[in-house]
Design an enzyme around this catalytic site. Structure first.
Site, PDB file in Angstrom:
ATOM      1  N   ASN A   1      -9.909 -10.984  31.108  1.00  0.00           N
ATOM      2  CA  ASN A   1     -11.006 -11.957  31.168  1.00  0.00           C
ATOM      3  C   ASN A   1     -12.057 -11.700  30.092  1.00  0.00           C
ATOM      4  O   ASN A   1     -12.941 -10.859  30.300  1.00  0.00           O
ATOM      5  CB  ASN A   1     -11.623 -11.934  32.568  1.00  0.00           C
ATOM      6  CG  ASN A   1     -10.715 -12.614  33.575  1.00  0.00           C
ATOM      7  OD1 ASN A   1      -9.571 -12.196  33.774  1.00  0.00           O
ATOM      8  ND2 ASN A   1     -11.201 -13.688  34.186  1.00  0.00           N
TER       9      ASN A   1
ATOM     10  N   TYR B   1      -0.267 -23.926  32.450  1.00  0.00           N
ATOM     11  CA  TYR B   1      -0.954 -23.167  31.389  1.00  0.00           C
ATOM     12  C   TYR B   1      -0.184 -21.872  31.110  1.00  0.00           C
ATOM     13  O   TYR B   1       0.195 -21.592  29.974  1.00  0.00           O
ATOM     14  CB  TYR B   1      -2.398 -22.869  31.798  1.00  0.00           C
ATOM     15  CG  TYR B   1      -3.070 -21.853  30.910  1.00  0.00           C
ATOM     16  CD1 TYR B   1      -3.483 -20.634  31.416  1.00  0.00           C
ATOM     17  CD2 TYR B   1      -3.251 -22.116  29.561  1.00  0.00           C
ATOM     18  CE1 TYR B   1      -4.084 -19.690  30.591  1.00  0.00           C
ATOM     19  CE2 TYR B   1      -3.851 -21.184  28.733  1.00  0.00           C
ATOM     20  CZ  TYR B   1      -4.263 -19.966  29.256  1.00  0.00           C
ATOM     21  OH  TYR B   1      -4.843 -19.028  28.445  1.00  0.00           O
TER      22      TYR B   1
ATOM     23  N   PHE C   1      -5.042 -18.846  17.691  1.00  0.00           N
ATOM     24  CA  PHE C   1      -5.917 -19.005  18.869  1.00  0.00           C
ATOM     25  C   PHE C   1      -5.853 -20.424  19.428  1.00  0.00           C
ATOM     26  O   PHE C   1      -6.137 -20.652  20.591  1.00  0.00           O
ATOM     27  CB  PHE C   1      -7.384 -18.752  18.478  1.00  0.00           C
ATOM     28  CG  PHE C   1      -7.724 -17.346  18.123  1.00  0.00           C
ATOM     29  CD1 PHE C   1      -8.001 -16.989  16.803  1.00  0.00           C
ATOM     30  CD2 PHE C   1      -7.787 -16.362  19.093  1.00  0.00           C
ATOM     31  CE1 PHE C   1      -8.350 -15.689  16.463  1.00  0.00           C
ATOM     32  CE2 PHE C   1      -8.131 -15.055  18.765  1.00  0.00           C
ATOM     33  CZ  PHE C   1      -8.407 -14.721  17.446  1.00  0.00           C
TER      34      PHE C   1
ATOM     35  N   ASP D   1      -9.318 -25.800  12.632  1.00  0.00           N
ATOM     36  CA  ASP D   1      -9.841 -26.092  13.966  1.00  0.00           C
ATOM     37  C   ASP D   1     -10.129 -27.592  14.067  1.00  0.00           C
ATOM     38  O   ASP D   1     -10.633 -28.184  13.113  1.00  0.00           O
ATOM     39  CB  ASP D   1     -11.147 -25.294  14.222  1.00  0.00           C
ATOM     40  CG  ASP D   1     -11.391 -25.052  15.717  1.00  0.00           C
ATOM     41  OD1 ASP D   1     -11.603 -23.890  16.109  1.00  0.00           O
ATOM     42  OD2 ASP D   1     -11.343 -26.036  16.487  1.00  0.00           O
ATOM     43  N   ASN D   2      -9.792 -28.194  15.216  1.00  0.00           N
ATOM     44  CA  ASN D   2     -10.113 -29.623  15.373  1.00  0.00           C
ATOM     45  C   ASN D   2     -11.419 -29.814  16.149  1.00  0.00           C
ATOM     46  O   ASN D   2     -11.821 -30.927  16.453  1.00  0.00           O
ATOM     47  CB  ASN D   2      -8.964 -30.371  16.069  1.00  0.00           C
ATOM     48  CG  ASN D   2      -8.767 -29.878  17.504  1.00  0.00           C
ATOM     49  OD1 ASN D   2      -9.485 -28.992  17.971  1.00  0.00           O
ATOM     50  ND2 ASN D   2      -7.799 -30.454  18.191  1.00  0.00           N
TER      51      ASN D   2
ATOM     52  N   ALA E   1      -3.241 -13.180  30.588  1.00  0.00           N
ATOM     53  CA  ALA E   1      -2.823 -12.359  31.727  1.00  0.00           C
ATOM     54  C   ALA E   1      -2.412 -13.223  32.911  1.00  0.00           C
ATOM     55  O   ALA E   1      -1.790 -12.731  33.859  1.00  0.00           O
ATOM     56  CB  ALA E   1      -3.963 -11.439  32.146  1.00  0.00           C
ATOM     57  N   THR E   2      -2.717 -14.526  32.859  1.00  0.00           N
ATOM     58  CA  THR E   2      -2.310 -15.347  34.003  1.00  0.00           C
ATOM     59  C   THR E   2      -0.801 -15.539  34.035  1.00  0.00           C
ATOM     60  O   THR E   2      -0.263 -16.080  34.991  1.00  0.00           O
ATOM     61  CB  THR E   2      -2.987 -16.730  33.973  1.00  0.00           C
ATOM     62  OG1 THR E   2      -2.756 -17.319  32.702  1.00  0.00           O
ATOM     63  CG2 THR E   2      -4.469 -16.628  34.261  1.00  0.00           C
TER      64      THR E   2
HETATM   65  C1  WQD Z   1     -13.021 -15.053  37.734  1.00  0.00           C
HETATM   66  C2  WQD Z   1     -13.356 -14.731  39.192  1.00  0.00           C
HETATM   67  C3  WQD Z   1     -13.027 -16.587  40.680  1.00  0.00           C
HETATM   68  C4  WQD Z   1     -16.196 -19.059  38.889  1.00  0.00           C
HETATM   69  C5  WQD Z   1      -9.633 -17.948  33.789  1.00  0.00           C
HETATM   70  C6  WQD Z   1      -8.418 -18.647  33.315  1.00  0.00           C
HETATM   71  C7  WQD Z   1      -7.585 -17.710  32.505  1.00  0.00           C
HETATM   72  C8  WQD Z   1      -8.407 -17.085  31.428  1.00  0.00           C
HETATM   73  C9  WQD Z   1      -9.711 -16.502  31.918  1.00  0.00           C
HETATM   74  C10 WQD Z   1      -7.663 -18.148  29.444  1.00  0.00           C
HETATM   75  C11 WQD Z   1     -12.362 -15.313  40.177  1.00  0.00           C
HETATM   76  C12 WQD Z   1     -14.498 -16.199  40.601  1.00  0.00           C
HETATM   77  C13 WQD Z   1     -15.297 -18.043  39.176  1.00  0.00           C
HETATM   78  C14 WQD Z   1     -17.230 -19.358  39.803  1.00  0.00           C
HETATM   79  C15 WQD Z   1     -16.421 -17.612  41.249  1.00  0.00           C
HETATM   80  N1  WQD Z   1      -8.613 -18.054  30.425  1.00  0.00           N
HETATM   81  N2  WQD Z   1     -15.413 -17.331  40.332  1.00  0.00           N
HETATM   82  N3  WQD Z   1     -17.307 -18.618  40.959  1.00  0.00           N
HETATM   83  O1  WQD Z   1      -9.816 -17.681  36.904  1.00  0.00           O
HETATM   84  O2  WQD Z   1      -9.666 -15.186  36.347  1.00  0.00           O
HETATM   85  O3  WQD Z   1      -9.259 -16.845  34.578  1.00  0.00           O
HETATM   86  O4  WQD Z   1     -10.367 -17.522  32.676  1.00  0.00           O
HETATM   87  O5  WQD Z   1      -6.774 -17.386  29.228  1.00  0.00           O
HETATM   88  O6  WQD Z   1      -6.535 -18.460  32.000  1.00  0.00           O
HETATM   89  O7  WQD Z   1      -7.674 -18.999  34.447  1.00  0.00           O
HETATM   90  O8  WQD Z   1     -11.550 -16.553  35.443  1.00  0.00           O
HETATM   91  O9  WQD Z   1     -13.987 -16.648  35.395  1.00  0.00           O
HETATM   92  O10 WQD Z   1     -12.708 -18.620  36.391  1.00  0.00           O
HETATM   93  O11 WQD Z   1     -12.803 -16.459  37.639  1.00  0.00           O
HETATM   94  O12 WQD Z   1     -16.510 -16.971  42.324  1.00  0.00           O
HETATM   95  O13 WQD Z   1     -18.075 -20.278  39.606  1.00  0.00           O
HETATM   96  O14 WQD Z   1     -14.615 -15.314  39.522  1.00  0.00           O
HETATM   97  O15 WQD Z   1     -12.658 -16.892  42.006  1.00  0.00           O
HETATM   98  O16 WQD Z   1     -12.233 -14.400  41.257  1.00  0.00           O
HETATM   99  P1  WQD Z   1     -10.030 -16.561  35.940  1.00  0.00           P
HETATM  100  P2  WQD Z   1     -12.811 -17.144  36.192  1.00  0.00           P
END
Ligand code: WQD
Length: 352
Positions: free
Chosen positions: A192, A163, A95, A40-41, A140-141
């Site tokens: 998530n 990403y 990871f 890990d860095n 999942a994105t």
């Molecule tokens: C979840 C929901 C927002 C923050 C991201 C990365 C993804 C993965 C998981 C690595 C959405 C809403 C969020 C806030 C809000 N990471 N929200 N207020 O965007 O599904 O995924 O994290 O793999 O790559 O993109 O997660 O937690 O940012 O958002 O209303 O302050 O919460 O709109 O609906 P996301 P998130």
């Protein structure tokens, strides 16, 4: 040979093993008796996480953990990691990578370098050290803005942002080595990940203002942030706010161990891609209310317009992992809230 026997004779390498999911997976693997190397860095993690993991593991675990500070893109650092233990490295859990969608849009070459370049450097090091088994941290994105739910692994993966593109490309690079070198490869598409180990000693420690919903909520609860901003209430969802498939990080950690055991049992070339989620999406407002119920702490919020890049909904079909690994997520949203808060409350500034 049984998986535990095979892995007992060999060691495992975790790149990014000090990170949120890495540290929780490291704990479960140490508790299963494995010998481990963490490379890990600490760009987006803390070495203190490793100390905390050892605190939670059995006393002999310290003798089974090798720490290598280095960059997954560096052949020299990777060689140091592969030669740290006396035993050969039988498998890798990869990871290490960058994971902020917006940052990937602003700095695409950095993401291509770390996420794909790092995976390539790792694969070359695996070749040098005769290691042919890897579990890859994907996301999942890759599904972009799907219209049908729940999402299966066969669903389309449109190139929505750098990403996701880098993660998909890394999946495909590793899959090509199954064909050319006979490797055993699993790509795990996380939905998530949230929550923390119930001890409250390890957890998610984002630097700066959290992008993600869960750490933002726990920091509001801790008084570090004033209120939550709900990004959008006009989505085509149950209550108009975004829906996601939140999964407890301990469920995710256990899924990695089940995946390693499965791959270790495979006699020959294997490529699997698995969604890791609960199969039950929850909206932002449902998460807020669940957190308030679980902790008895009010979370004030204001509704703002949608956030650029957000999709209305992501929800996994967890059936492939259940069928192949005999694994299903078991922890509830309430446990995610309770455990995530226990970590934040005990560590208001994370590992800092
Ligand atoms: C979840 C929901 C927002 C923050 C991201 C990365 C993804 C993965 C998981 C690595 C959405 C809403 C969020 C806030 C809000 N990471 N929200 N207020 O965007 O599904 O995924 O994290 O793999 O790559 O993109 O997660 O937690 O940012 O958002 O209303 O302050 O919460 O709109 O609906 P996301 P998130």
């Amino acid at each position: 040979m049984s998986p535990s026997a095979v892995t007992a004779m060999a060691a495992l390498l975790l790149t990014g093993g000090a990170g949120f999911i890495g540290s929780h997976t490291l704990l479960v693997l140490l508790q299963a008796g494995h010998e481990l190397v963490v490379l890990d860095n600490f760009a987006n993690s803390s070495p203190i996480a490793l100390d905390r993991v050892l605190e939670l593991a059995s006393p002999d675990a310290a003798g089974r953990l090798h720490r290598v500070e280095g960059d997954v893109r560096s052949a020299a650092d990777l060689d140091r990691a592969f030669t740290a233990p006396a035993k050969p490295i039988a498998g890798v859990v990869h990871f290490a990578g960058l994971k902020a969608v917006r940052e990937s849009v602003e700095q695409p070459l950095l993401y291509w370098d770390v996420n794909l370049g790092g995976t390539r450097a790792l694969a070359e090091a695996m070749g040098r050290h005769h290691c042919d088994l890897v579990v890859f941290s994907s996301t999942a994105t890759v599904y972009g803005e799907p219209q049908e739910f729940p999402l299966t692994e066969a669903m389309p993966t449109p190139p929505v942002h750098p990403y996701a593109q880098t993660k998909l490309a890394a999946e495909q690079m590793l899959a090509s080595l199954v064909r050319s070198e006979g490797w055993r490869v699993a790509s795990l598409r996380y939905f998530n990940p949230v929550g923390a180990h119930p001890s409250g000693r390890i957890g998610e420690d984002p630097s700066g203002i959290p992008n993600n919903l869960f750490p933002y909520i726990t920091q509001v609860a801790a008084g570090r942030l004033e209120h939550l901003r709900v990004f959008g209430e006009d989505y085509p969802t149950r209550d108009g706010s975004g829906e996601r498939d939140y999964i407890h990080v301990m469920d995710l950690a256990e899924a990695h161990v089940a995946t390693l055991d499965h791959l270790m049992q495979q006699p020959g070339p294997t490529q699997i891609t698995l969604n890791l989620g609960t199969g039950e999406a929850r909206s932002v407002l449902e998460v807020v209310h669940a957190f308030e119920q679980a902790t008895d702490i009010a979370i004030p919020y204001e509704v703002l317009p949608r956030r650029a890049g957000d999709v209305p909904k992501l929800e996994a079909s967890p059936e492939s992992a259940a069928k192949l690994l005999g694994w299903r997520a078991s922890r509830s949203l309430e446990q995610m809230c309770r455990d995530g808060w226990a970590w934040q409350q005990a560590n208001p500034n994370g590992y800092r």
